[in-house]
Design a protein around this motif. Structure first.
Motif, mmCIF file in Angstrom:
data_model
loop_
_atom_site.group_PDB
_atom_site.id
_atom_site.type_symbol
_atom_site.label_atom_id
_atom_site.label_comp_id
_atom_site.label_asym_id
_atom_site.label_seq_id
_atom_site.Cartn_x
_atom_site.Cartn_y
_atom_site.Cartn_z
ATOM 1 N N ILE A 120 -21.100 40.794 84.392
ATOM 2 C CA ILE A 120 -20.155 41.904 85.382
ATOM 3 C C ILE A 120 -19.579 41.007 86.503
ATOM 4 O O ILE A 120 -18.572 41.051 86.837
ATOM 5 N N LYS A 121 -20.726 40.182 87.181
ATOM 6 C CA LYS A 121 -20.223 39.402 88.254
ATOM 7 C C LYS A 121 -19.837 38.171 87.788
ATOM 8 O O LYS A 121 -20.493 37.520 87.108
ATOM 9 N N LEU A 122 -19.123 37.389 88.639
ATOM 10 C CA LEU A 122 -18.716 35.879 88.556
ATOM 11 C C LEU A 122 -19.987 35.268 88.863
ATOM 12 O O LEU A 122 -20.254 34.165 87.992
ATOM 13 N N VAL B 204 -21.282 32.204 85.884
ATOM 14 C CA VAL B 204 -21.594 30.917 86.528
ATOM 15 C C VAL B 204 -23.140 30.574 86.116
ATOM 16 O O VAL B 204 -23.203 29.608 85.671
ATOM 17 N N SER B 205 -24.075 31.581 86.264
ATOM 18 C CA SER B 205 -25.379 31.251 86.113
ATOM 19 C C SER B 205 -25.604 30.984 84.712
ATOM 20 O O SER B 205 -26.268 30.248 84.490
ATOM 21 N N SER B 206 -25.101 31.771 83.887
ATOM 22 C CA SER B 206 -25.186 31.610 82.389
ATOM 23 C C SER B 206 -24.845 30.336 82.042
ATOM 24 O O SER B 206 -25.497 29.662 81.218
ATOM 25 N N ILE B 207 -23.553 30.042 82.424
ATOM 26 C CA ILE B 207 -23.036 28.581 81.976
ATOM 27 C C ILE B 207 -23.629 27.253 82.625
ATOM 28 O O ILE B 207 -24.003 26.461 82.009
#
Length: 354
Positions: free
Chosen positions: A228-230, A234-237
């Motif tokens: 949902i949030k940027l 970013v955390s996933s990538i």
């Protein structure tokens, strides 16, 4: 270097860590032999990222940075099976349902709760692969409500009850049954957790295949839920990138489709020849069979492959009971006990599963 000796025990009380010593340790960590991995996000271009890297290199990596072979690598250890525990501790642990028990005493005098974390270790991510990890996640998803209903609602053992999958640093995995209680002692909590493990196996056996398909669809939908949030994206990538830092060139490229491949295992309508398919499971009945086979191998007491470890925490009122077990075979009550056991254990492979 010696955290336990510095922070706990009579030596720490006689000579507590000073602010100066804390500063010296921080300085050594920041300006000694280090390795830096950084992420630049937001309103910054390639040139700006290079400038940030230069700042880090010039101000923090003053000495020779750590090379790949010098970088510490965490490795998950294989907990002993019952047969292996007997070899380590002797025949006395052979009669124990859980051969390895870690015990500790609550630090606070006012702490009223006892707790148990029963870990049933499965395998490394590399050994389980996408299919094994997905089945493990499915079992935990189905088991959570069952454990909560039995151990908290019916038996009222404690306010906190959970059955979850945890991944340890270094690639290990396991199903954890956790109970916190102010009214029941850890040995009793552990025994009730063990009985639930057997009870849940019967519940799985009695479930129709359609229930497994429904639960698999729910887990799959949860896994594929969009960020949902940027910051979440970013955390996933960034997590995928960091997961490859310690690997050799063969595994150096992050697999940004890993979550999709993981979820694909739980898609039961894969067609023959589908290149995106990561599972051989084609029907709900086959999924149920796979789940029961997995459960029997890793979680049931009669399996020679079961690796069970119980972590118990006693409140101060039960200190006498805790002290009775100190020094007994199979009981880990000190840092030295843990070090001794670790010297006899092998490690899981650290290779990823993609």
């Amino acid at each position: 270097r010696d955290y336990i000796g510095e922070m706990e025990g009579p030596d720490a009380e006689a000579e507590p860590l000073s602010l100066k010593e804390c500063a010296e340790a921080a300085e050594e960590c920041l300006f000694g032999r280090t390795k830096a991995v950084s992420l630049c996000i937001g309103n910054i271009d390639e040139k700006g990222c290079q400038e940030v890297a230069e700042v880090i290199s010039n101000h923090f990596l003053k000495k020779r940075p750590l090379i790949e072979d010098e970088t510490p690598t965490f490795r998950s250890l294989k907990m002993p099976t019952k047969a292996e525990a007997v070899q380590i501790f002797g025949e006395t642990v052979g009669s124990n349902e859980v051969p390895i028990v870690y015990e500790d005493l609550a630090h606070s005098e006012s702490e009223e709760n006892n707790a148990v974390d029963l870990m049933l270790q499965t395998g490394s991510s590399f050994e389980l692969g996408f299919e094994g990890l997905a089945i493990q996640e499915l079992i935990a998803s189905m088991g959570y409500n069952s454990a909560f209903n039995q151990l908290r609602t019916k038996e009222q053992l404690g306010y906190i009850v959970a059955a979850v999958v945890k991944k340890s640093t270094g690639g290990g995995n396991g199903l954890h049954v956790i109970v916190q209680s102010s009214s029941t002692l850890p040995p009793v909590l552990e025994e009730r957790c063990l009985r639930w493990v057997e009870q849940f196996r019967k519940e799985l056996e009695e479930m129709p295949p359609s229930r497994f398909a429904m639960e698999a669809a729910a887990v799959r939908a949860n896994i594929l839920e969009k960020d949902i949030k940027l910051a979440e994206e970013v955390s996933s990538i960034w997590g995928e990138i960091l997961a490859t830092v310690s690997h050799s060139e063969h595994f150096k490229n992050p697999d940004f489709d890993r979550v999709e491949k993981f979820a694909n295992v739980l898609t039961l309508d894969n067609k023959e020849g589908d290149e995106k398919s990561t599972s051989s499971i084609k029907s709900a009945a086959e999924l149920k069979t796979k789940v029961l086979e997995f459960y029997d191998k890793y979680f049931m007491p009669d399996s020679p492959d079961r690796r069970a470890v119980s972590s118990r925490v006693y409140n101060r009122k039960a200190k006498a009971l805790y002290e009775e077990n100190v020094g007994k075979p199979g009981y880990i009550s000190s840092y030295d006990d843990a070090r001794k056991l670790k010297q006899m254990l092998t490690a899981f492979p650290t290779a990823p599963y993609w």
